[in-house]
Design a protein around this motif. Structure first.
Motif, short mmCIF file in Angstrom:
data_model
loop_
_atom_site.label_atom_id
_atom_site.label_comp_id
_atom_site.label_asym_id
_atom_site.label_seq_id
_atom_site.Cartn_x
_atom_site.Cartn_y
_atom_site.Cartn_z
N ASP B 9 0.79 -1.17 -0.07
CA ASP B 9 0.01 0.05 0.24
C ASP B 9 0.85 1.31 -0.14
O ASP B 9 2.11 1.07 0.01
CB ASP B 9 -1.00 0.00 1.22
N ASN B 13 3.52 -0.72 3.48
CA ASN B 13 3.16 -1.90 3.94
C ASN B 13 2.92 -2.88 2.96
O ASN B 13 2.22 -2.62 1.88
CB ASN B 13 2.15 -1.80 4.82
N ILE B 15 0.62 -5.47 2.01
CA ILE B 15 -0.73 -5.88 2.58
C ILE B 15 -1.04 -7.15 2.28
O ILE B 15 -2.02 -7.71 2.62
CB ILE B 15 -1.64 -4.69 2.22
N ASN B 89 0.44 -14.44 3.00
CA ASN B 89 0.79 -13.55 4.29
C ASN B 89 1.62 -13.96 4.90
O ASN B 89 1.53 -13.59 6.40
CB ASN B 89 -0.68 -13.13 4.62
N ASN B 92 4.94 -11.04 4.73
CA ASN B 92 4.70 -9.89 4.79
C ASN B 92 5.95 -8.88 5.34
O ASN B 92 6.14 -7.76 4.88
CB ASN B 92 3.38 -9.41 5.32
N PHE B 182 -5.38 -0.57 4.90
CA PHE B 182 -4.70 -1.92 5.62
C PHE B 182 -3.42 -1.24 6.22
O PHE B 182 -2.75 -0.19 5.84
CB PHE B 182 -4.00 -2.59 4.36
N GLY B 183 -3.09 -2.21 6.93
CA GLY B 183 -1.39 -1.81 7.47
C GLY B 183 -1.29 -0.93 8.56
O GLY B 183 0.01 -0.79 8.67
N LYS B 191 -3.63 -7.08 7.16
CA LYS B 191 -3.20 -7.74 5.56
C LYS B 191 -4.44 -8.26 4.98
O LYS B 191 -5.69 -8.26 5.65
CB LYS B 191 -2.53 -9.04 5.89
#
Lengths: 200, 212
Positions: B9, B13, B15, B89, B92, B182-183, B191
């Motif tokens: 993002d 991050n 995500i 995930n 990440n 997100f994140g 995530k």
């Protein structure tokens, strides 16, 4: 493939040679070119940390024994082995192979407007070639789900050919220049004109 | 061959991170031992590599961008989430995805500087090393879609666009239950864990001719 520019970086990532042969790139300030060179140098180093993890098929049977991964056993030795294996070829061709030590780092960048190729010599000098993009690869119709394969690799082979010629020219006209001091900017008219010639 | 698919993002991050494990009889499976996690980046020679026994899914191999990150798995079966083997995930926050983001960010900047056009949005397509190629697309909102493949694959821009317009939009943006950002917090919303999105993108990517 039209050559836009050729840059040479020293071991530390400093820009020691710059030749914008054909128009097509933005003109930057001198400072920005240094930043550009440093960025490519840094990204090259970072990219070599992103290792692929498939190892070469090993003839050893599975078992508990430890083995050193191929990537880790020093890039230098692997480049030597490449040279050893091509000696016979060189005898036949009468031509020495590229000692490219760029085994794991950044190799190419593709954008809409240009492609960048990076070649690293045994001594850590980086040659950077900026060319026009490949129209076959870049103009893919968005609805057509067919995916080209290998075209960029073929273009990289063309770039390798140019790198070979640049490296030979560099060896002849820069390294054999008694007034050239290592790692310093290259100011040599003869080298300039030779580079211009081979990029045409 | 597609190795992995990630979405970053605009706050850097990761995500979504999906790694695919490919079957390959020629590839041996070996994983770094869990002794020196920190050391594995700076000192690759110091990491001892052990081959796993042959009955332990000899077809599995690491996806690229992976060796520097994680300790030994207890077994390949635990690594498989869902029908398509791989990790969802899991990496990440690994160094690999941070490094990948850093490379993308730097390359995007120098591309924008060098390009001789007025409109310089999204000109970076991909970069490659000797062993893999990474394809990149950025949406107008700053989401970065990244696919790591082998070197043979030339251009995946339309696939990335498809992933955004058909899959991300439909399953994440139009989903009223999914967060807008997100994140930003460290809870489970950091995530994309939407199973519809995961299944749909998985089946889309595996259906591509370049997946294997």
């Amino acid at each position: 493939m039209k050559v836009y520019a050729i840059y040479i970086l020293n071991k530390a990532g400093g820009l020691i040679y710059q030749n914008d042969i054909n128009p097509g790139l933005n003109k930057l300030s001198a400072n920005d070119y240094l930043v550009l060179a440093g960025t490519i140098h840094g990204v090259h180093a970072i990219a070599s940390k992103l290792k692929p993890t498939e190892f070469e098929p090993s003839s050893k049977p599975f078992g508990g024994e430890k083995e050193i991964p191929i990537e880790s056993s020093a890039t230098f030795s692997s480049s030597i082995s490449v040279r050893d294996s091509t000696i016979n070829n060189d005898v036949v061709n009468g031509r020495w192979n590229n000692p490219n030590t760029n085994n794991t780092g950044l190799r190419s960048i593709e954008t809409d407007l240009f492609n960048v190729y990076v070649f690293q010599s045994l001594t850590g000098i980086k040659f950077i070639l900026i060319t026009s993009p490949n129209p076959i690869v870049h103009n893919v119709a968005s609805l057509n789900l067919k995916i080209n394969k290998g075209e960029l690799n073929r273009q990289f082979d063309l770039a390798k050919e140019i790198f070979h010629n640049i490296y030979v020219t560099y060896s002849d006209y820069v390294m054999k220049d008694p007034f050239y001091s290592l790692e310093m900017p290259i100011k040599n008219n003869l080298f300039d004109s030779k580079i211009r010639e081979l990029a045409k | 061959m597609i190795y992995s698919f990630s979405i970053f993002d605009r706050h850097c991050n990761c995500i979504y991170n999906r790694r695919y494990i490919h079957d390959g009889p020629l590839l041996t499976q070996s994983k770094p031992s869990s002794v020196n996690l920190k050391n594995s980046i700076g000192d690759p020679l110091g990491v001892s590599i052990t081959s796993l026994p042959p009955d332990n899914g000899s077809g599995d191999n690491f996806s690229p961008l992976g060796i520097t990150t994680k300790s030994k798995e207890s077994g390949s079966s635990s690594a498989i989430n869902g029908p398509i083997p791989g990790y969802i995930n899991k990496y990440n926050d690994s160094n690999a995805s941070k490094l990948l983001f850093g490379i993308m960010y730097s390359l995007k900047n120098i591309t924008a500087k060098l390009g001789d056009l007025a409109s310089l949005f999204n000109t970076l397509k991909s970069f490659s090393t000797e062993n893999f190629r990474v394809h990149f697309m950025e949406s107008a909102t700053g989401l970065k879609f990244v696919l790591a493949t082998d070197n043979e694959v030339d251009n995946l821009q339309h696939i990335l666009k498809e992933l955004y317009t058909n899959y991300y939009l439909n399953h994440v943006v139009y989903n009223a239950l999914s967060p807008v950002e997100f994140g930003t917090d460290a809870n489970e919303h950091g995530k994309i864990s939407n199973s519809d999105f995961i299944n749909a993108t998985d089946s889309f990517l595996t259906s591509l001719s370049v997946f294997k």
